[in-house]
Design a protein around this motif. Structure first.
Motif, PDB file in Angstrom:
ATOM      1  N   THR A   1       0.908  -1.369  -0.211  1.00 34.16           N
ATOM      2  CA  THR A   1      -0.072  -0.118   0.118  1.00 34.16           C
ATOM      3  C   THR A   1       0.884   1.451  -0.006  1.00 34.16           C
ATOM      4  OG1 THR A   1      -1.713  -1.134   1.208  1.00 34.16           O
ATOM      5  CG2 THR A   1      -1.749   1.377   1.038  1.00 34.16           C
TER       6      THR A   1
ATOM      7  N   GLU B   1      -4.378   2.127   5.254  1.00 32.70           N
ATOM      8  CA  GLU B   1      -4.813   3.510   5.560  1.00 32.70           C
ATOM      9  C   GLU B   1      -4.797   3.703   7.155  1.00 32.70           C
ATOM     10  OE1 GLU B   1      -8.262   6.747   4.996  1.00 32.70           O
ATOM     11  OE2 GLU B   1      -8.542   4.704   4.336  1.00 32.70           O
TER      12      GLU B   1
ATOM     13  N   GLN C   1      -6.755  -2.058   4.191  1.00 32.60           N
ATOM     14  CA  GLN C   1      -6.175  -1.398   3.111  1.00 32.60           C
ATOM     15  C   GLN C   1      -4.832  -0.605   3.323  1.00 32.60           C
ATOM     16  OE1 GLN C   1      -9.658  -1.000   3.916  1.00 32.60           O
ATOM     17  NE2 GLN C   1      -9.664  -2.943   2.742  1.00 32.60           N
TER      18      GLN C   1
END
Length: 516
Positions: A342, A383, A381
């Motif tokens: 990511t 984040e 994800q």
């Protein structure tokens, strides 16, 4: 643990830090973070803080333990110090002590409290050069190992060992055919090769260096982080102590030998350096919540290999009889691991030493970055949804975050005041309540409108209400109290998702606002 083919590995990393060096305290709190409390040690004492970094409780007597204090379900704290397992209550009073005295053995790192009340601990046994040589290790000039790793189960009522496992009973070597542990590692992938141990950091005398573990009560299995092999290993706890010394017996039939291992197949003469997945990892633990429940998560330090750390999630392959699968001499490698990098969200995290990762009840991942003195929470994800830097921690071995409904908080005073840091963070933090976060409507008589260049809140009954407009990172854009109406010019906002919260007398709601 599910009966699945293959396994799942997730690698999380993030972009360059937007935080300035030395910034401490709360940096970020969004409505996607776990509503709860974080427990950690500093050089001075242990603290429990809320999501805005406010201090809820302190334990002045607990600091620089060996090495991981944590809360139990009754609200007491358990930790190891000076070869003694100590339990303290919420008010820092000693409730119980369990001292283990054995020649050349020291308890290390952490305690797991089992359902039967016994303590499961990591330990190290001191060995002489001659004892290492008899195990098949080639003693050379310079730094050599001094300690070997154990797992002990201790009855706190009698201070006695009721079960133990020692990695020296499962070593193999091909140097001296007169020794009992002589053999070829490629023919014995459940054994541990002394020659595979990394020599990095031998100035502290560790050999295999098991630096973290977890116990799965349902499966009666123990997951071990064998740092100097860069592997996570699973062993059988259902054995007797005698069976744990050998290669037969127990539920899984292999005694104390490895049932599963992952991270560095070169250690058992399989694969190349490019097949290596782990680099001096920490903190393997079974996931209890969310879409990856039953899998194993760990902190991959990345030491000696790269300039970032990561979090990995694996799902060991199990056959229909419940046994771990070895396919083509490799453990659970029928399918290639799935890695997710990511790079959308920041900042990168890196700690070559210590650290940990676990999954929270809402599915988020809670991470301790030891050398950075940083703890944060991110979603699946990658984040980041909560971020905090600890003052005066040196560097931390690990920390824990507990959800608000954790049983240890029952009946406790959780009012918060003050901060750990002398100069509090300038971040304008708001505590988000689940009762408000989970509904997508505003107050009964309040309506939210979004126009091309503005948003409005209108109260049909002309009653006062509080409002907060904040971005997806939890940073407040505007806040206040209005009677009947609130307007904001959205031309002042950059593109993204924003949230508008309205509240009156403890009731309220949140509306999402999308700015194209």
């Amino acid at each position: 643990m599910k009966l699945l083919k293959g396994f799942f590995a997730i690698l999380f990393s993030t972009t360059l830090s937007v935080l300035s060096f030395g910034q401490i305290g709360i940096q970020l709190n969004t409505d996607q973070s776990t509503e709860g409390y974080t427990f950690f040690e500093t050089l001075q004492e242990s603290y429990l803080i809320d999501n805005c970094g406010k201090v809820v409780n302190t334990w002045p007597s607990i600091f620089r333990t060996v090495l991981h204090a944590k809360l139990m379900e009754d609200g007491n704290v358990i930790y190891i110090k000076s070869n003694t397992i100590i339990v303290r209550d919420w008010d820092d009073n000693i409730v119980n002590t369990t001292t283990y005295n054995a020649p050349n053995v020291v308890l290390v790192y952490e305690v797991i409290v089992m359902k039967n009340g016994n303590y499961l601990c990591l330990a190290r046994e001191n060995l002489s050069d001659a004892e290492f040589r008899n195990l098949g290790y080639e003693i050379l000039p310079g730094f050599n190992p001094r300690r070997i790793d154990m797992v002990l189960e201790i009855d706190p009522n009698t201070d006695t060992i009721v079960w133990q496992w020692n990695i020296k009973d499962h070593m193999i070597q091909s140097r001296n055919s007169t020794q009992a542990n002589y053999g070829l590692i490629k023919d014995n992938p459940r054994k541990f090769d002394m020659d595979a141990i990394a020599t990095h950091d031998w100035e502290v005398g560790e050999s295999f260096m098991i630096n973290g573990f977890d116990y799965n009560e349902d499966l009666d299995l123990i997951a071990l982080s064998v740092r100097k092999l860069s592997e996570v290993v699973i062993i059988d706890h259902s054995t007797t102590t005698e069976e744990a010394q050998g290669s037969t017996g127990g539920t899984y039939g292999h005694g104390g030998d490895a049932l599963f291992r992952w991270g560095n197949p070169q250690n058992y003469a399989q694969g190349e350096e490019s097949d290596r997945e782990l680099f001096f990892q920490h903190n393997p633990n079974w996931i209890e919540y969310g879409e990856h429940k039953g899998k194993i998560i760990m902190f991959n330090n990345g030491l000696t290999a790269r300039d970032y750390s990561s979090v990995e999630i694996i799902d060991p392959m199990i056959d229909n009889q419940g046994n771990f699968v070895i396919a083509d001499s490799l453990y659970a490698l029928e399918e290639d691991p799935i890695s997710i990098n990511t790079t959308t969200f920041g900042p990168i995290f890196y700690s070559g030493y210590t650290s940990g990762a676990s999954v929270m009840p809402n599915g988020n991942i809670y991470v301790t970055v030891g050398i950075e003195q940083r703890v944060f929470e991110m979603n699946m994800q990658g984040e980041i949804v909560w971020d905090y830097y600890i003052e005066n921690a040196g560097y931390i071995f690990r920390s824990e975050k507990y959800p608000k409904n954790f049983s240890g908080f029952d009946g406790r005073d959780l009012s918060a005041s003050g901060t750990v840091e002398d100069l509090p963070s300038t971040y304008n933090c708001v505590l988000f309540s689940t009762s408000i976060r989970d509904i997508n409507i505003t107050l009964e008589d309040v309506v939210v409108f979004q126009y091309e260049n503005r948003i409005e809140i209108n109260s049909n009954e002309f009653k006062d209400f509080d409002y907060i407009l904040y971005n997806q990172w939890g940073q407040i854009i505007s806040k206040g109290n209005n009677q009947s109406q609130y307007k904001y010019n959205t031309e002042l906002l950059s593109a993204g998702i924003y949230y508008l919260r309205s509240e009156r007398e403890g009731r309220g709601g949140v509306n999402s606002i999308v700015i194209p």
